[in-house]
Each structure stands twice: as structure tokens, then as C-alpha cells.
Design a protein around this motif. Structure first.
Motif, PDB file in Angstrom:
ATOM      1  N   PHE A 213       0.848  -1.189   0.000  1.00 16.92           N
ATOM      2  CA  PHE A 213       0.000   0.000   0.000  1.00 16.92           C
ATOM      3  C   PHE A 213       0.880   1.234   0.000  1.00 16.92           C
ATOM      4  O   PHE A 213       1.746   1.393   0.860  1.00 16.92           O
ATOM      5  N   TRP A 214       0.680   2.113  -1.000  1.00 22.24           N
ATOM      6  CA  TRP A 214       1.339   3.419  -1.031  1.00 22.24           C
ATOM      7  C   TRP A 214       0.323   4.429  -0.517  1.00 22.24           C
ATOM      8  O   TRP A 214      -0.687   4.688  -1.149  1.00 22.24           O
ATOM      9  N   ASP A 215       0.608   5.004   0.653  1.00 18.27           N
ATOM     10  CA  ASP A 215      -0.364   5.863   1.319  1.00 18.27           C
ATOM     11  C   ASP A 215       0.005   7.329   1.213  1.00 18.27           C
ATOM     12  O   ASP A 215       1.029   7.765   1.741  1.00 18.27           O
ATOM     13  N   ASN A 216      -0.849   8.088   0.546  1.00 13.66           N
ATOM     14  CA  ASN A 216      -0.690   9.542   0.460  1.00 13.66           C
ATOM     15  C   ASN A 216      -1.678  10.293   1.344  1.00 13.66           C
ATOM     16  O   ASN A 216      -1.584  11.509   1.454  1.00 13.66           O
ATOM     17  N   VAL A 217      -2.641   9.580   1.966  1.00 13.23           N
ATOM     18  CA  VAL A 217      -3.721  10.288   2.647  1.00 13.23           C
ATOM     19  C   VAL A 217      -3.944   9.881   4.103  1.00 13.23           C
ATOM     20  O   VAL A 217      -4.438  10.670   4.900  1.00 13.23           O
ATOM     21  N   GLY A 218      -3.629   8.653   4.483  1.00 12.37           N
ATOM     22  CA  GLY A 218      -3.868   8.199   5.848  1.00 12.37           C
ATOM     23  C   GLY A 218      -5.342   7.936   6.108  1.00 12.37           C
ATOM     24  O   GLY A 218      -6.135   7.694   5.192  1.00 12.37           O
TER      25      GLY A 218
ATOM     26  N   ASP B  50      -6.780   2.477   7.108  1.00 14.30           N
ATOM     27  CA  ASP B  50      -7.517   1.469   7.862  1.00 14.30           C
ATOM     28  C   ASP B  50      -8.001   0.338   6.948  1.00 14.30           C
ATOM     29  O   ASP B  50      -7.877  -0.852   7.265  1.00 14.30           O
ATOM     30  N   ALA B  51      -8.557   0.703   5.784  1.00 19.72           N
ATOM     31  CA  ALA B  51      -9.039  -0.297   4.839  1.00 19.72           C
ATOM     32  C   ALA B  51      -7.895  -1.124   4.278  1.00 19.72           C
ATOM     33  O   ALA B  51      -8.028  -2.336   4.064  1.00 19.72           O
ATOM     34  N   ALA B  52      -6.761  -0.469   4.040  1.00 16.86           N
ATOM     35  CA  ALA B  52      -5.606  -1.193   3.511  1.00 16.86           C
ATOM     36  C   ALA B  52      -5.096  -2.232   4.508  1.00 16.86           C
ATOM     37  O   ALA B  52      -4.722  -3.344   4.118  1.00 16.86           O
ATOM     38  N   LEU B  53      -5.088  -1.893   5.793  1.00 17.91           N
ATOM     39  CA  LEU B  53      -4.642  -2.851   6.806  1.00 17.91           C
ATOM     40  C   LEU B  53      -5.485  -4.121   6.760  1.00 17.91           C
ATOM     41  O   LEU B  53      -4.978  -5.237   6.929  1.00 17.91           O
TER      42      LEU B  53
END
Length: 368
Positions: free
Chosen positions: A247-252, A257-260
Motif C-alpha cells: 500500500f502506497w499511502d498519500n492520505v492516511g 484502515d481499509a488497507a490494513l
């Protein structure tokens, strides 16, 4: 004498509000400069061609007592940010009249630059808070100013957005063919580059954005499953098209949460930004529900800033990316705004969540 308009930092915004044009950042057109006689004191004089509004600039507006990865702006002084300049005069060894340079610069039409900061060559292990930060990305000579692409590319795919995506993908994600990656804010300058790097390596890509226009832009970049998170939740979409390996996260926030929940065991997350909560007070921050899965799935999470990975990957970046751009295997979209007087508004538009522009906002101050 020549007019030298500049963008000043007039007032520090509250921690959880957007800056306001005319209140926090203003245009000052009162200054002039003698281009032929202004003392260089061993430095060099540059003319600003392009300015690149970027999220880290908002971080510089914080109260100086708050520790972070950048130094703070000084009240009453011009702001600094990334840009492309051309050298008009030089007393600096290694800097030649006519050189195009990019990196951190003062946001004004003409600037006497003090030096090229050697901190860009720091090794990651030398990093310590306050000594190795975003200020280390000082001006450097454009490697190929006459390449088959516009200089605006150095504010997007060949500049810090592209470099951010490249070093993070190579150094943290390390995706393999057949794996699946989820990219939040996939229509942004950084996110769009991550999507393309992933596709070049044969990954399946899921990517989110906040408008249908941006969804189509991501689809055009090769995204296998683009979606509008305002129409379908992160959780439901990832449940349909996951699981994911990275997961590349730009927003948090909700995206993280969904990616986890969607990530496979022994997967990884690269934290590049937290735009969903950057201007919200702590009481309004999204509270993670799936944090317990980090341990249970043995997920590796790493936040990063560009300078710590530059020494390892800068050579490969300039060896690979310009060539891929010329070959048409990578592309970027720049939305050009003309005139330094439009700098404050363009910067604030860039910060606003849900703006309609896909790709990178770029300010063109002068053609040559």
C-alpha cells in the motif's frame, strides 16, 4: 532597475486551517533589483522560470516550536519552495551562466543564490533531526535541459514528485510481477508516478481518487481498478479487488484502515503523506480500527522523506526516468498557471482536498 516581485510569508496560519491569500501569503511587487550590479558575494544570480507548489510548504508554515522534517518560514520573508531557474551571472565555481538549475529556491523573480548545499550528498545513516531534512534538496544543474520534454517536467515527473515516488517505490515497496498494490490519491503527481512504476514492473494496481475525472486519468495511466472513494468506500472496493501485497499511502485515515484489512501477511506500507488529516484538529482525526492487524499480519510500515533515500537511488533515477519519459513509457500531466502573482492561490488550490486538477499544478513565472 528591474521589478522583482516575490511571495511573502505574512502571517502564520493556525495549525489546522488552510492559508488565505492576502492574509498568510501575499504578493509583494515593491522591490527592484539591479541585475548587472547586484553583489553576488561569491554566489550566483538566477532568474526564476518555474515554481512547483508542494505539500511540504504548508509544513513550513507551522509554529517554529513544533519539530518536523523541515525548517519553518520566517515571517515577513519570501517563502521558499521548489523551482526551475536559469543562471544570469555567477561567481560560484561550477555554476555557469546559462545553466538551468532546479531545487529549493526563493519564490521571487530574481534571486542571488548563496551556495549549492552539499548536504544533498548526505548518507542516510548520517541523518538526525534538524541536520538532514527537506532543506538538503538545494539547487542543482538540470542534467538534460535540451531533452525532448518541457522544463515543466522538472516540477513533476523529473522533480520532487517523481523522485519521491521513485525512491519510495524502489526503496520500500520493491514490488514484484504479479503482486497487487493499492495507491491512495493516485491522480496526484506522486501517486500517478507510483502507478506507472508499478505497471512497468508487472503489478496489478488499485488506485483511489476523489472525482470521476481523476478516476479516468488513473485509468489512462494503466490502473487496473481505479475508483472514486466518494462514491464507493475504500473497504468495499478493496474487498472486491484485493487482497493486496503493498500500500502506497498519500492520505492516511480511512484509506490506511481499509488497507490494513486488505493487506496479506508479511506485506508492506510506504507512508508518503497524510493529507486526509493534515488540516484537521486532532479531535477530528480518523481513529484506526484495524491497527491490531499490524502485528497479526506482520506488516512492515515505513514513513519516509525523500532526502534519506536520495544517495541510494538518485543515480538510477536519472539513468532510467528521462529515457522512459522520452520513450513514452512514462507520462505526466502538468496543469500550468502563468504568472508569479498567481502563486499564492495556486499553492492553496494544491492543498485543497478534492480539487479537480489531475496531475501537477505548475506556476510558469517566465519563459526564458
Amino acid at each position: 532597475m528591474t521589478s522583482n516581485p516575490r511571495i511573502l510569508f505574512k502571517k502564520r496560519p493556525n495549525a489546522h486551517e488552510l492559508p488565505v491569500v492576502g492574509e498568510h501569503i501575499v504578493i509583494d511587487s515593491s522591490t527592484t533589483i539591479d541585475l548587472d550590479r547586484v553583489p553576488l558575494t561569491g554566489g550566483f544570480l538566477t532568474k526564476t522560470l518555474i515554481l512547483s507548489p508542494e505539500p511540504a510548504m504548508r509544513e513550513r508554515m507551522r509554529d517554529p516550536s513544533v519539530t518536523s522534517y523541515t525548517t519553518t518560514y520566517k515571517l515577513g520573508a519570501p517563502i521558499t519552495g521548489f523551482g526551475v531557474v536559469v543562471v544570469l551571472r555567477s561567481e560560484k565555481e561550477g555554476v555557469t551562466v546559462g545553466d538551468y538549475m532546479y531545487g529549493l529556491t526563493v519564490w521571487e523573480a530574481y534571486t542571488v543564490q548563496p551556495y549549492i548545499d552539499s548536504r544533498v550528498n548526505f548518507k542516510p545513516e548520517e541523518w538526525a533531526p534538524g541536520t538532514f531534512d527537506m532543506d538538503s534538496l538545494a539547487l542543482q544543474v538540470v542534467p538534460n535541459p535540451n531533452g525532448n520534454y518541457s522544463l515543466t517536467k522538472y516540477a513533476s515527473i523529473l522533480g520532487t514528485p517523481g523522485l519521491t515516488a521513485f525512491v519510495g517505490f524502489e526503496g520500500i515497496i520493491k514490488g514484484k510481477e504479479g503482486e497487487t498494490i493499492f495507491v491512495s490519491s493516485g491522480a496526484s503527481a506522486v501517486g500517478s508516478m507510483v502507478i506507472q512504476l508499478a505497471k512497468l514492473k508487472g503489478l496489478k494496481v488499485i488506485a483511489s481518487a476523489g472525482s470521476d475525472t481523476k478516476v479516468e486519468y488513473m485509468r489512462g495511466l494503466g490502473t487496473d481498478f481505479p475508483f472514486n472513494y466518494k462514491k464507493e468506500s475504500y473497504g468495499s472496493f478493496l474487498a472486491k479487488h484485493g487482497p493486496i501485497n503493498s500500500f502506497w499511502d498519500n492520505v492516511g485515515g480511512e484509506a490506511l484502515d481499509a488497507a490494513l484489512e486488505a493487506l496479506l501477511p508479511l506485506s508492506c506500507i510506504a507512508i508518503c503523506g497524510t493529507s486526509s488529516t493534515d488540516i484537521l484538529p486532532p479531535s477530528e482525526h480518523y481513529r484506526l480500527k484495524n491497527a491490531h492487524l499490524i502485528m497479526k499480519k506482520r506488516i512492515t510500515i515505513r514513513g519516509f522523506i525523500v532526502p534519506e533515500l536520495i544517495p541510494q537511488f538518485i543515480g538510477k533515477f536519472f539513468a532510467d526516468i528521462p529515457a522512459l519519459l522520452v520513450e513514452g513509457k512514462l507520462k505526466s500531466e502538468e496543469f500550468v498557471i502563468d504568472g508569479i502573482e498567481n502563486g499564492p492561490k495556486t499553492f492553496i488550490d494544491m492543498l485543497k482536498s478534492g480539487h479537480e486538477v489531475a496531475g501537477k499544478l505548475v506556476i510558469v513565472v517566465a519563459k526564458e
